[in-house]
Design an enzyme around this catalytic site. Structure first.
Site, PDB file in Angstrom:
ATOM      1  N   THR A   1       0.872  -1.171   0.000  1.00  0.00           N
ATOM      2  CA  THR A   1       0.000   0.000   0.000  1.00  0.00           C
ATOM      3  C   THR A   1       0.912   1.225   0.000  1.00  0.00           C
ATOM      4  OG1 THR A   1      -0.155   0.013   2.407  1.00  0.00           O
ATOM      5  CG2 THR A   1      -1.870  -1.206   1.209  1.00  0.00           C
TER       6      THR A   1
ATOM      7  N   VAL B   1       1.338   4.282   1.569  1.00  0.00           N
ATOM      8  CA  VAL B   1       2.010   4.836   2.743  1.00  0.00           C
ATOM      9  C   VAL B   1       2.883   3.779   3.419  1.00  0.00           C
ATOM     10  CG1 VAL B   1       1.691   5.979   4.980  1.00  0.00           C
ATOM     11  CG2 VAL B   1       0.209   6.564   3.058  1.00  0.00           C
ATOM     12  N   CYS B   2       2.400   2.548   3.470  1.00  0.00           N
ATOM     13  CA  CYS B   2       3.179   1.476   4.102  1.00  0.00           C
ATOM     14  C   CYS B   2       4.479   1.226   3.345  1.00  0.00           C
ATOM     15  CB  CYS B   2       2.360   0.191   4.173  1.00  0.00           C
ATOM     16  SG  CYS B   2       0.892   0.341   5.206  1.00  0.00           S
ATOM     17  N   THR B   3       4.402   1.234   2.033  1.00  0.00           N
ATOM     18  CA  THR B   3       5.605   1.020   1.228  1.00  0.00           C
ATOM     19  C   THR B   3       6.598   2.144   1.479  1.00  0.00           C
ATOM     20  OG1 THR B   3       4.361  -0.201  -0.445  1.00  0.00           O
ATOM     21  CG2 THR B   3       6.482   0.730  -1.129  1.00  0.00           C
TER      22      THR B   3
ATOM     23  N   LEU C   1       8.100   1.649   5.161  1.00  0.00           N
ATOM     24  CA  LEU C   1       9.055   0.557   5.310  1.00  0.00           C
ATOM     25  C   LEU C   1      10.309   0.786   4.470  1.00  0.00           C
ATOM     26  CD1 LEU C   1       8.507  -2.085   7.128  1.00  0.00           C
ATOM     27  CD2 LEU C   1       6.564  -0.609   6.753  1.00  0.00           C
TER      28      LEU C   1
END
Length: 160
Positions: A51, A53-55, A58
């Site tokens: 996703t 923002v998650c990408t 991380l």
């Protein structure tokens, strides 16, 4: 929903399956928070692999990996996806930290960050004695705490 643990309280313990990209190879293990005593651990709970923002979150933690390790800290990425999803995510983005699969949502429940079928983006800093020393639980999860913010919190752990 369980309440999020308070700063200064023992961090809830858990064991989850994990995968980590090491020298281009995927290494599988079970990671237990209490086994990490002796050094700080950053627990980065994120809603989902691949996703936007998650990408970004991380990948930024992976790019700043040395900032954490130079402070003696370990960073764990934790989400409800399974190991297969984490393998693909780690390989595609060359993520260096372990990704833990909380498919049963036990850690999500223990840290009080469930939001219906989703979870709140949250970061917890656990000290070398297993005590929760800092946390940020997002209301919406459209942003994340950056590497300088987290390393500043880790630096505070060194102060007497």
């Amino acid at each position: 929903m369980a309440k999020s643990p308070e700063v200064g309280s023992p961090a809830p313990d858990f064991t989850l399956p994990a995968v980590q990209l090491v020298d281009g190879e995927l290494v599988h293990s079970d990671l237990t928070l209490s086994a990490e005593r002796g050094h700080p651990v950053v627990l980065a709970f994120y809603p989902g692999d691949e996703t936007a923002v998650c990408t970004k979150q991380l990948c930024s933690y992976s790019s700043g990996f040395e900032a954490f390790t130079d402070l003696g800290a370990t960073v764990w990425g934790i989400s409800p996806q399974g190991i297969e999803s984490h393998e693909s995510f780690a390989r595609k983005h060359q993520l260096r930290m372990p990704l833990l699969a909380d498919t049963g949502r036990t850690a999500v429940a223990a840290y009080g960050i469930g939001l219906g079928s989703m979870l709140r983006r949250a970061v917890f800093v656990v000290d070398a004695d297993g005590v929760l020393r800092w946390k940020h639980v997002a209301a919406l999860g459209l942003t994340f705490r950056d590497v300088p913010t987290l390393t500043a919190q880790l630096e505070l752990l060194k102060q007497p």
